[in-house]
Scaffold this motif. Structure first.
Motif, short mmCIF file in Angstrom:
data_model
loop_
_atom_site.label_atom_id
_atom_site.label_comp_id
_atom_site.label_asym_id
_atom_site.label_seq_id
_atom_site.Cartn_x
_atom_site.Cartn_y
_atom_site.Cartn_z
N MET A 145 0.71 -1.12 0.07
CA MET A 145 -0.08 -0.08 0.04
C MET A 145 0.90 1.23 0.19
O MET A 145 0.32 2.31 -0.62
N GLN A 146 1.96 1.24 0.76
CA GLN A 146 3.00 2.30 0.92
C GLN A 146 3.72 2.57 -0.16
O GLN A 146 4.01 3.74 -0.99
N LEU A 147 3.94 1.60 -1.31
CA LEU A 147 4.61 1.57 -2.23
C LEU A 147 3.71 2.25 -3.42
O LEU A 147 4.20 3.10 -3.99
N PRO A 161 7.73 13.40 2.69
CA PRO A 161 8.72 12.81 3.79
C PRO A 161 8.26 11.62 4.69
O PRO A 161 9.09 11.00 4.99
N SER A 162 7.10 11.93 5.37
CA SER A 162 6.49 10.84 6.22
C SER A 162 6.52 9.44 5.69
O SER A 162 7.09 8.58 6.23
N LEU A 163 5.89 9.52 4.49
CA LEU A 163 5.78 8.08 3.76
C LEU A 163 7.27 7.58 3.26
O LEU A 163 7.60 6.45 3.39
N GLN A 164 8.19 8.41 3.02
CA GLN A 164 9.53 8.10 2.75
C GLN A 164 10.19 7.52 3.91
O GLN A 164 10.95 6.52 3.78
N ARG A 165 9.80 8.05 5.02
CA ARG A 165 10.58 7.62 6.44
C ARG A 165 10.12 6.34 6.66
O ARG A 165 10.82 5.34 7.03
N ASP A 166 8.76 6.05 6.38
CA ASP A 166 8.09 4.76 6.70
C ASP A 166 8.71 3.47 5.81
O ASP A 166 8.82 2.34 6.14
#
Length: 230
Positions: A145-147, A161-166
């Motif tokens: 899902m994140q990808l 940025p938050s998603l990138q950190r995850d």
């Protein structure tokens, strides 16, 4: 299950009848190159079929045999010997590339033992490298899902940025799991080396399962790296 690969080789030199012993590619008595039909990679280097290998020794033997088997040395030999020299050189190169790599070495040994490994044996629409391990189903679902969300964000020319950190955190976890798999492979490899006909099948089966898990985790890390541009 597939048939175990054939590993037979002539026992004596075709030219002088000297026993080849542990020198299946060259006769130690007359120096003649030998036919390599059905010679497996371990036998080519006079190694036992084990996973713990003396890598410096393997490299030294590779360079020694490469010099002795080079086709230029057989330029005035018979056409048959020239053909054998080319075949032996190709076999030696393939064997060295495989045996010096710990994962390729495990895969090759398991194929020699008749195990069917890799996605080509996973069955139609059931690729071994795409089936989530049962203990990772939830995390893999979240990662996918994140990808997808990151791909959509990038397609729109935006950043998150938050998603990138995850995603970086997920990558770190899966890289850690990869290291654990490699440690488990090493443990099972020692069990194979120290085992016998009664215990080795269990070690082989465990290594085959670990290779499937490793392939899947490696692909997850690759997918994250592609999205992050790493």
């Amino acid at each position: 299950m597939s048939t175990t690969l054939t590993t037979s080789a002539p026992a004596t030199c075709w030219a002088c009848s000297t026993a080849l012993g542990e020198s299946p590619l060259l006769c130690v008595a007359c120096g003649k190159v030998q036919p390599t039909t059905s010679l497996d990679y371990f036998h080519a280097f006079a190694l036992a079929r084990k996973l713990q290998i003396d890598l410096p020794g393997l490299e030294r033997e590779f360079h020694r045999l490469s010099r002795r088997l080079h086709p230029d040395r057989f330029a005035r030999a018979t056409p048959q010997e020239q053909e054998w020299s080319l075949a032996a050189t190709a076999l030696l190169n393939d064997a060295y590339r495989t045996l010096r790599d710990p994962i390729a070495r495990v895969e090759y040994l398991l194929k020699l033992e008749g195990l069917e490994i890799g996605e080509e044996h996973a069955g139609v629409n059931k690729r071994a490298d795409r089936q989530p391990p049962a203990d990772l189903l939830e995390e893999v679902f979240e990662l996918n899902m994140q990808l997808e969300e990151m791909r959509m964000t990038q397609k729109m020319g935006e950043s998150d940025p938050s998603l990138q950190r995850d995603l970086k955190s997920a990558r770190t976890k899966f890289e850690t799991l990869l290291s654990e798999v490699d440690n488990d492979l090493a443990t099972q490899g020692r069990a194979w080396d120290e085992g016998d006909a009664a215990t080795r099948p269990a070690a082989a089966k465990a290594m085959a399962a670990l290779l499937d898990r490793r392939r899947y985790l490696r692909n997850l890390v690759r997918d994250v790296n592609q999205v992050l541009g790493a």
